[in-house]
Design a protein around this motif. Structure first.
Motif, PDB file in Angstrom:
ATOM      1  N   UNK A  67       0.827  -1.185   0.000  1.00 38.55           N
ATOM      2  CA  UNK A  67       0.000   0.000   0.000  1.00 38.55           C
ATOM      3  C   UNK A  67       0.873   1.250   0.000  1.00 38.55           C
ATOM      4  N   UNK A  68       0.337   2.344  -0.501  1.00 38.66           N
ATOM      5  CA  UNK A  68       1.065   3.611  -0.562  1.00 38.66           C
ATOM      6  C   UNK A  68       1.063   4.281   0.811  1.00 38.66           C
ATOM      7  N   UNK A  69       1.869   5.326   0.952  1.00 37.28           N
ATOM      8  CA  UNK A  69       2.033   5.979   2.238  1.00 37.28           C
ATOM      9  C   UNK A  69       0.724   6.565   2.759  1.00 37.28           C
ATOM     10  N   UNK A  88      10.156  -0.749   0.344  1.00 39.43           N
ATOM     11  CA  UNK A  88      10.519  -0.883  -1.066  1.00 39.43           C
ATOM     12  C   UNK A  88       9.791   0.213  -1.831  1.00 39.43           C
ATOM     13  N   UNK A  89      10.258   0.447  -3.034  1.00 41.99           N
ATOM     14  CA  UNK A  89       9.629   1.487  -3.862  1.00 41.99           C
ATOM     15  C   UNK A  89       9.249   0.900  -5.209  1.00 41.99           C
ATOM     16  N   UNK A  90       8.210   1.480  -5.758  1.00 46.53           N
ATOM     17  CA  UNK A  90       7.793   1.084  -7.095  1.00 46.53           C
ATOM     18  C   UNK A  90       8.764   1.688  -8.100  1.00 46.53           C
ATOM     19  N   UNK A  91       8.645   1.290  -9.344  1.00 47.70           N
ATOM     20  CA  UNK A  91       9.497   1.858 -10.400  1.00 47.70           C
ATOM     21  C   UNK A  91       9.332   3.368 -10.502  1.00 47.70           C
ATOM     22  N   UNK A  92       8.146   3.845 -10.157  1.00 43.53           N
ATOM     23  CA  UNK A  92       7.902   5.291 -10.229  1.00 43.53           C
ATOM     24  C   UNK A  92       8.278   6.008  -8.930  1.00 43.53           C
ATOM     25  N   UNK A 129       7.190   5.388  -5.702  1.00 41.85           N
ATOM     26  CA  UNK A 129       6.253   5.376  -4.578  1.00 41.85           C
ATOM     27  C   UNK A 129       6.681   4.342  -3.536  1.00 41.85           C
ATOM     28  N   UNK A 130       6.556   4.724  -2.272  1.00 41.71           N
ATOM     29  CA  UNK A 130       6.830   3.779  -1.188  1.00 41.71           C
ATOM     30  C   UNK A 130       5.730   2.724  -1.161  1.00 41.71           C
ATOM     31  N   UNK A 131       6.117   1.498  -0.835  1.00 42.08           N
ATOM     32  CA  UNK A 131       5.147   0.408  -0.728  1.00 42.08           C
ATOM     33  C   UNK A 131       5.274  -0.191   0.675  1.00 42.08           C
ATOM     34  N   UNK A 132       4.177  -0.126   1.432  1.00 42.35           N
ATOM     35  CA  UNK A 132       4.171  -0.608   2.805  1.00 42.35           C
ATOM     36  C   UNK A 132       3.447  -1.942   2.893  1.00 42.35           C
ATOM     37  N   UNK A 133       3.918  -2.763   3.815  1.00 41.44           N
ATOM     38  CA  UNK A 133       3.330  -4.080   4.017  1.00 41.44           C
ATOM     39  C   UNK A 133       2.473  -4.078   5.280  1.00 41.44           C
ATOM     40  N   UNK A 134       1.769  -5.169   5.511  1.00 36.33           N
ATOM     41  CA  UNK A 134       0.977  -5.289   6.734  1.00 36.33           C
ATOM     42  C   UNK A 134       1.900  -5.292   7.962  1.00 36.33           C
ATOM     43  N   UNK A 135       3.109  -5.813   7.835  1.00 38.40           N
ATOM     44  CA  UNK A 135       4.068  -5.784   8.941  1.00 38.40           C
ATOM     45  C   UNK A 135       4.473  -4.343   9.269  1.00 38.40           C
ATOM     46  N   UNK A 136       4.606  -3.498   8.241  1.00 41.04           N
ATOM     47  CA  UNK A 136       4.920  -2.087   8.472  1.00 41.04           C
ATOM     48  C   UNK A 136       3.780  -1.404   9.229  1.00 41.04           C
ATOM     49  N   UNK A 137       2.551  -1.719   8.847  1.00 45.61           N
ATOM     50  CA  UNK A 137       1.386  -1.129   9.509  1.00 45.61           C
ATOM     51  C   UNK A 137       1.349  -1.566  10.972  1.00 45.61           C
ATOM     52  N   UNK A 138       1.600  -2.836  11.206  1.00 47.89           N
ATOM     53  CA  UNK A 138       1.614  -3.353  12.577  1.00 47.89           C
ATOM     54  C   UNK A 138       2.692  -2.635  13.398  1.00 47.89           C
TER      55      UNK A 138
END
Length: 135
Positions: free
Chosen positions: A1-3, A30-34, A36-45
């Protein structure tokens, strides 16, 4: 998911998330090719953990320690307990300080009888050294 989605899901502000990344409380995503930051469920936790710790008044360094304790399965609950007890002692000391400040402010307010600013008891008291209670 995005920031923006991570912010909504975790209850943390966007700038707060970026700050936590900058100081190492949250791993750089991690970041997309463009870009954007990509967050995981572990990041949210992890963000929720940090936010809840802040709600309980833990400093960022204390939260960093708690995160390390939470991630190291070899650590005992006694280490977490010790940190929590130390924090509770600090909170109680702050409560005592706040109670003392409230009592002093109430004393000053009660002594104020209006009048001219030059005769203001509150302003005069602020110029005086703090009276310490004898405990």
């Amino acid at each position: 998911m995005k920031i923006s989605q991570a912010a909504e899901a975790s209850g943390c502000h966007l700038e707060t998330i970026r700050y936590y990344e900058k100081i190492g409380l949250l791993p750089h995503p991690t970041r997309t090719d463009s870009g954007y930051r990509v967050y995981t469920s572990a990041d949210i936790e992890r963000l929720r953990f940090i936010a809840r710790g802040r709600d309980l008044g833990f400093s960022l360094e204390e939260i960093r320690s708690l995160l390390q304790l939470a991630s190291d399965e070899r650590m005992s609950c006694e280490d977490v307990d010790r940190l929590a007890r130390t924090h509770l002692t600090d909170i109680r000391a702050r409560q005592d300080d706040l109670r003392r400040m409230a009592d002093e402010l109430e004393r000053v307010i009660v002594s104020c009888h209006g009048g001219q600013r030059a005769e203001c008891t509150i302003l005069s008291t602020l110029r005086q050294p703090m009276q310490r209670s004898k405990v």
